[in-house]
Scaffold this motif. Structure first.
Motif, PDB file in Angstrom:
ATOM      1  N   PHE A 166     -37.939  34.836  68.210  1.00 14.48           N
ATOM      2  CA  PHE A 166     -37.900  33.428  67.810  1.00 14.48           C
ATOM      3  C   PHE A 166     -37.019  32.572  68.721  1.00 14.48           C
ATOM      4  CE2 PHE A 166     -38.826  34.635  63.117  1.00 14.48           C
ATOM      5  CZ  PHE A 166     -40.170  34.773  63.430  1.00 14.48           C
ATOM      6  N   GLY A 167     -36.501  33.150  69.780  1.00 18.96           N
ATOM      7  CA  GLY A 167     -35.659  32.384  70.690  1.00 18.96           C
ATOM      8  C   GLY A 167     -34.280  32.095  70.150  1.00 18.96           C
ATOM      9  N   THR A 168     -33.813  32.893  69.186  1.00 20.31           N
ATOM     10  CA  THR A 168     -32.508  32.661  68.572  1.00 20.31           C
ATOM     11  C   THR A 168     -31.597  33.874  68.691  1.00 20.31           C
ATOM     12  OG1 THR A 168     -33.418  33.351  66.432  1.00 20.31           O
ATOM     13  CG2 THR A 168     -33.417  31.000  66.907  1.00 20.31           C
ATOM     14  N   GLY A 169     -31.971  34.839  69.530  1.00 18.65           N
ATOM     15  CA  GLY A 169     -31.197  36.068  69.635  1.00 18.65           C
ATOM     16  C   GLY A 169     -29.844  35.871  70.287  1.00 18.65           C
ATOM     17  N   GLU A 170     -28.920  36.757  69.949  1.00 15.86           N
ATOM     18  CA  GLU A 170     -27.588  36.713  70.556  1.00 15.86           C
ATOM     19  C   GLU A 170     -27.640  37.185  71.997  1.00 15.86           C
ATOM     20  OE1 GLU A 170     -23.193  38.783  69.846  1.00 15.86           O
ATOM     21  OE2 GLU A 170     -24.626  38.619  68.183  1.00 15.86           O
ATOM     22  N   ASP A 171     -28.557  38.115  72.277  1.00 16.71           N
ATOM     23  CA  ASP A 171     -28.670  38.698  73.607  1.00 16.71           C
ATOM     24  C   ASP A 171     -30.041  38.346  74.193  1.00 16.71           C
ATOM     25  OD1 ASP A 171     -28.075  40.238  75.837  1.00 16.71           O
ATOM     26  OD2 ASP A 171     -28.996  42.022  74.958  1.00 16.71           O
ATOM     27  N   MET A 172     -30.067  37.650  75.308  1.00 16.23           N
ATOM     28  CA  MET A 172     -31.297  37.254  76.010  1.00 16.23           C
ATOM     29  C   MET A 172     -32.275  36.532  75.077  1.00 16.23           C
ATOM     30  SD  MET A 172     -31.960  40.590  78.470  1.00 16.23           S
ATOM     31  CE  MET A 172     -31.857  41.804  77.122  1.00 16.23           C
TER      32      MET A 172
END
Length: 247
Positions: A166-172
């Motif tokens: 969803f484009g909300t990750g902590e990493d990449m």
């Protein structure tokens, strides 16, 4: 004309208690239940009564054992309060029994869950049943997990998508990497699993901070649900409003 409308409204109002008990059943389920009940009444030489139909609907609800009815009721009321108070959905009915032991039927506010914040609230709602049990009893039944459509499974899957798709990750966060299998993805990627678990803990805290404001309401509505089997959303909202007003 108005008299006809009033009569129609009265007729539907009379049927409402049965309709609430039948919530979650398919039309085929209800048709089969009524057909079997009618045949049984005919063989016994007794009329098909409202009480008999009500009893049949309750019997067909696959009610939980009395030893777990109250914890399940607490669990479902926890979900219901969270959906309403976090603004994630509008509760239609809350019930115990059925295939999963209990169910909170909700009209999800799709616009709310389009953001990361809204998705986290939804995850909090999924975890709120277990949180409610912990608040009231100090421990929780295992029913929140154990199946692919369980609360924990759905919460974990949605949280994993926040981290990977969803484009909300902590990493990449810009990397689109939807998991083919949630369990395998988390089992073989401990760093990702840690991020997912951290988010789940945040969502659990959202639910706990909310429900900690309503311990008396949780206990009151759960006791009522355990006795009545089904509660309507309108009743739930009235009780929440009264609790918030200090009544």
């Amino acid at each position: 004309m108005s008299r006809m409308q009033d009569n129609t409204k009265s007729k539907y109002a009379d049927l409402k208690p049965l309709a609430v008990l039948a919530a979650g059943m398919t039309g085929a389920d209800i048709e089969r239940l009524v057909r079997e009940l009618r045949g049984r009444c005919r063989r016994q030489g007794v009329p098909l009564t409202w009480t008999a139909l009500q009893k049949a609907l309750l019997t067909g609800s696959n009610l939980p054992h009395s030893s777990v009815a109250l914890p399940i009721a607490v669990h479902e009321i926890g979900h219901a309060i969270a959906y309403e108070e976090l603004g994630v959905g509008t509760v239609e009915t809350v019930r115990i029994g059925g295939q999963h032991g209990g169910e909170t039927r909700t009209r999800l506010h799709v616009d709310v869950v389009q953001s990361e914040q809204g998705a986290m609230k939804l995850i909090g709602c999924l975890l709120a049943g277990r949180v409610a049990e912990m608040l009231i009893f100090g421990s929780a039944l295992i029913g929140a997990g154990g199946a692919d459509d369980s609360d924990l499974a759905r919460a974990t899957e949605l949280t994993l998508k926040l981290e990977t798709a969803f484009g909300t990750g902590e990493d990449m966060p810009l990397l689109y990497r939807p998991p083919a299998n949630t369990a395998e993805t988390l089992n073989y990627n401990p760093v990702l699993a840690a991020h997912v678990n951290s988010r789940l803990e945040v969502a659990e805290t959202i639910a706990r901070d909310l429900l900690a404001n309503f311990p008396m309401l949780l206990a009151k509505l759960a006791a009522r649900l355990a006795e009545q089997v089904v509660l309507e959303g309108e009743e739930l909202r009235r009780e929440i409003a009264a609790a918030k007003a200090g009544n």
